[in-house]
Design a protein around this motif. Structure first.
Motif, PDB file in Angstrom:
ATOM      1  N   MET A   1       0.837  -1.176   0.000  1.00  0.00           N
ATOM      2  CA  MET A   1       0.000   0.000   0.000  1.00  0.00           C
ATOM      3  C   MET A   1       0.888   1.248   0.000  1.00  0.00           C
ATOM      4  N   HIS A   2       0.561   2.230  -0.838  1.00  0.00           N
ATOM      5  CA  HIS A   2       1.360   3.451  -0.901  1.00  0.00           C
ATOM      6  C   HIS A   2       0.935   4.440   0.183  1.00  0.00           C
ATOM      7  N   THR A   3       1.819   5.373   0.460  1.00  0.00           N
ATOM      8  CA  THR A   3       1.492   6.424   1.414  1.00  0.00           C
ATOM      9  C   THR A   3       0.450   7.337   0.787  1.00  0.00           C
ATOM     10  N   ARG A   4      -0.598   7.605   1.508  1.00  0.00           N
ATOM     11  CA  ARG A   4      -1.689   8.450   1.001  1.00  0.00           C
ATOM     12  C   ARG A   4      -1.278   9.915   1.017  1.00  0.00           C
ATOM     13  N   THR A   5      -1.750  10.641   0.012  1.00  0.00           N
ATOM     14  CA  THR A   5      -1.458  12.069  -0.098  1.00  0.00           C
ATOM     15  C   THR A   5      -2.712  12.877   0.191  1.00  0.00           C
ATOM     16  N   VAL A   6      -2.571  13.882   1.052  1.00  0.00           N
ATOM     17  CA  VAL A   6      -3.661  14.787   1.391  1.00  0.00           C
ATOM     18  C   VAL A   6      -3.293  16.183   0.890  1.00  0.00           C
ATOM     19  N   LEU A   7      -4.195  16.784   0.117  1.00  0.00           N
ATOM     20  CA  LEU A   7      -4.045  18.174  -0.286  1.00  0.00           C
ATOM     21  C   LEU A   7      -4.813  19.024   0.722  1.00  0.00           C
ATOM     22  N   VAL A   8      -4.116  19.890   1.449  1.00  0.00           N
ATOM     23  CA  VAL A   8      -4.723  20.760   2.447  1.00  0.00           C
ATOM     24  C   VAL A   8      -4.835  22.162   1.842  1.00  0.00           C
ATOM     25  N   VAL A   9      -6.065  22.667   1.728  1.00  0.00           N
ATOM     26  CA  VAL A   9      -6.327  23.949   1.098  1.00  0.00           C
ATOM     27  C   VAL A   9      -6.993  24.888   2.106  1.00  0.00           C
ATOM     28  N   ASP A  10      -6.257  25.913   2.525  1.00  0.00           N
ATOM     29  CA  ASP A  10      -6.788  26.889   3.475  1.00  0.00           C
ATOM     30  C   ASP A  10      -5.947  28.152   3.368  1.00  0.00           C
ATOM     31  N   ASP A  11      -6.579  29.306   3.279  1.00  0.00           N
ATOM     32  CA  ASP A  11      -5.850  30.565   3.149  1.00  0.00           C
ATOM     33  C   ASP A  11      -5.256  31.044   4.469  1.00  0.00           C
ATOM     34  N   HIS A  12      -5.726  30.522   5.583  1.00  0.00           N
ATOM     35  CA  HIS A  12      -5.210  30.913   6.893  1.00  0.00           C
ATOM     36  C   HIS A  12      -4.003  30.035   7.207  1.00  0.00           C
ATOM     37  N   ALA A  13      -2.795  30.632   7.093  1.00  0.00           N
ATOM     38  CA  ALA A  13      -1.548  29.860   7.203  1.00  0.00           C
ATOM     39  C   ALA A  13      -1.441  29.039   8.495  1.00  0.00           C
ATOM     40  N   PRO A  14      -1.730  29.595   9.682  1.00  0.00           N
ATOM     41  CA  PRO A  14      -1.593  28.770  10.884  1.00  0.00           C
ATOM     42  C   PRO A  14      -2.509  27.540  10.873  1.00  0.00           C
ATOM     43  N   THR A  15      -3.706  27.690  10.343  1.00  0.00           N
ATOM     44  CA  THR A  15      -4.623  26.554  10.267  1.00  0.00           C
ATOM     45  C   THR A  15      -4.097  25.521   9.278  1.00  0.00           C
ATOM     46  N   ARG A  16      -3.758  25.972   8.081  1.00  0.00           N
ATOM     47  CA  ARG A  16      -3.246  25.066   7.039  1.00  0.00           C
ATOM     48  C   ARG A  16      -2.001  24.325   7.523  1.00  0.00           C
ATOM     49  N   GLU A  17      -1.069  25.074   8.094  1.00  0.00           N
ATOM     50  CA  GLU A  17       0.183  24.473   8.555  1.00  0.00           C
ATOM     51  C   GLU A  17      -0.046  23.522   9.729  1.00  0.00           C
ATOM     52  N   GLY A  18      -0.993  23.868  10.605  1.00  0.00           N
ATOM     53  CA  GLY A  18      -1.320  22.974  11.724  1.00  0.00           C
ATOM     54  C   GLY A  18      -1.909  21.656  11.249  1.00  0.00           C
ATOM     55  N   TYR A  19      -2.861  21.743  10.298  1.00  0.00           N
ATOM     56  CA  TYR A  19      -3.417  20.513   9.721  1.00  0.00           C
ATOM     57  C   TYR A  19      -2.318  19.692   9.073  1.00  0.00           C
ATOM     58  N   ALA A  20      -1.476  20.360   8.273  1.00  0.00           N
ATOM     59  CA  ALA A  20      -0.423  19.655   7.535  1.00  0.00           C
ATOM     60  C   ALA A  20       0.544  18.953   8.482  1.00  0.00           C
ATOM     61  N   GLU A  21       0.973  19.660   9.502  1.00  0.00           N
ATOM     62  CA  GLU A  21       1.920  19.078  10.460  1.00  0.00           C
ATOM     63  C   GLU A  21       1.311  17.864  11.153  1.00  0.00           C
ATOM     64  N   PHE A  22       0.062  17.990  11.605  1.00  0.00           N
ATOM     65  CA  PHE A  22      -0.592  16.873  12.281  1.00  0.00           C
ATOM     66  C   PHE A  22      -0.758  15.682  11.336  1.00  0.00           C
ATOM     67  N   LEU A  23      -1.211  15.938  10.117  1.00  0.00           N
ATOM     68  CA  LEU A  23      -1.424  14.840   9.168  1.00  0.00           C
ATOM     69  C   LEU A  23      -0.110  14.142   8.808  1.00  0.00           C
ATOM     70  N   ARG A  24       0.984  14.891   8.770  1.00  0.00           N
ATOM     71  CA  ARG A  24       2.293  14.254   8.532  1.00  0.00           C
ATOM     72  C   ARG A  24       2.628  13.300   9.674  1.00  0.00           C
ATOM     73  N   THR A  25       2.299  13.682  10.918  1.00  0.00           N
ATOM     74  CA  THR A  25       2.574  12.789  12.050  1.00  0.00           C
ATOM     75  C   THR A  25       1.697  11.538  11.991  1.00  0.00           C
ATOM     76  N   CYS A  26       0.591  11.634  11.245  1.00  0.00           N
ATOM     77  CA  CYS A  26      -0.288  10.471  11.052  1.00  0.00           C
ATOM     78  C   CYS A  26       0.187   9.588   9.901  1.00  0.00           C
ATOM     79  N   GLY A  27       1.248   9.988   9.229  1.00  0.00           N
ATOM     80  CA  GLY A  27       1.813   9.170   8.166  1.00  0.00           C
ATOM     81  C   GLY A  27       1.415   9.558   6.755  1.00  0.00           C
ATOM     82  N   TYR A  28       0.715  10.662   6.589  1.00  0.00           N
ATOM     83  CA  TYR A  28       0.304  11.099   5.256  1.00  0.00           C
ATOM     84  C   TYR A  28       1.377  11.982   4.613  1.00  0.00           C
ATOM     85  N   LEU A  29       1.460  11.929   3.295  1.00  0.00           N
ATOM     86  CA  LEU A  29       2.185  12.942   2.539  1.00  0.00           C
ATOM     87  C   LEU A  29       1.226  14.111   2.430  1.00  0.00           C
TER      88      LEU A  29
END
Length: 131
Positions: free
Chosen positions: A1-29
């Motif tokens: 199984m390949h690593t799943r990729t999530v596209l995070v789209v949000d204009d508010h940088a702290p929100t977008r970056e927070g989601y991205a950082e958390f999802l990376r810790t969950c193993g997502y690209l």
């Protein structure tokens, strides 16, 4: 199984970056976009397994972007999870029409990760996944 990729789209940088950082810790690209226009470019370059998107954004809002993704054959079947603070019932209804799931901000990161997991692996989907 390949690593799943999530596209995070949000204009508010702290929100977008927070989601991205958390999802990376969950193993997502994670690929990040600041607005719908960037999201469309990202999808054309990298087909994500799921899109996490806000509604209210500049350039193209979440509804317009989700509609574009649905009309574009390579991304037409890509699951879309909207996460928004938008209180407009009309916009929420329009978002539900083009997205697979909708969560209201503020929303716990583990809830977002669970919804993403259910979208990329339907066997984990709860009975009432719409939000």
């Amino acid at each position: 199984m390949h690593t799943r990729t999530v596209l995070v789209v949000d204009d508010h940088a702290p929100t977008r970056e927070g989601y991205a950082e958390f999802l990376r810790t969950c193993g997502y690209l994670v690929v990040e976009a600041r607005h719908g226009g960037e999201a469309i470019l990202c999808v054309q370059g990298n087909q994500p397994d799921v899109v996490l998107i806000d509604i209210v954004m500049p350039v193209l809002d979440g509804i317009e972007t989700a509609q574009w993704l649905r009309w574009h054959p390579p991304s037409a079947q890509t699951p879309i999870l909207a996460v928004t603070a938008c209180q407009s019932p009309t916009q929420q209804e329009r978002m539900r029409a083009v997205c697979d799931d909708l969560l209201m901000k503020p929303c716990a990161l583990d809830v977002i990760a669970g919804r993403i997991r259910s979208l990329v692996d339907p066997a984990t989907k709860p009975r009432d996944a719409r939000g």
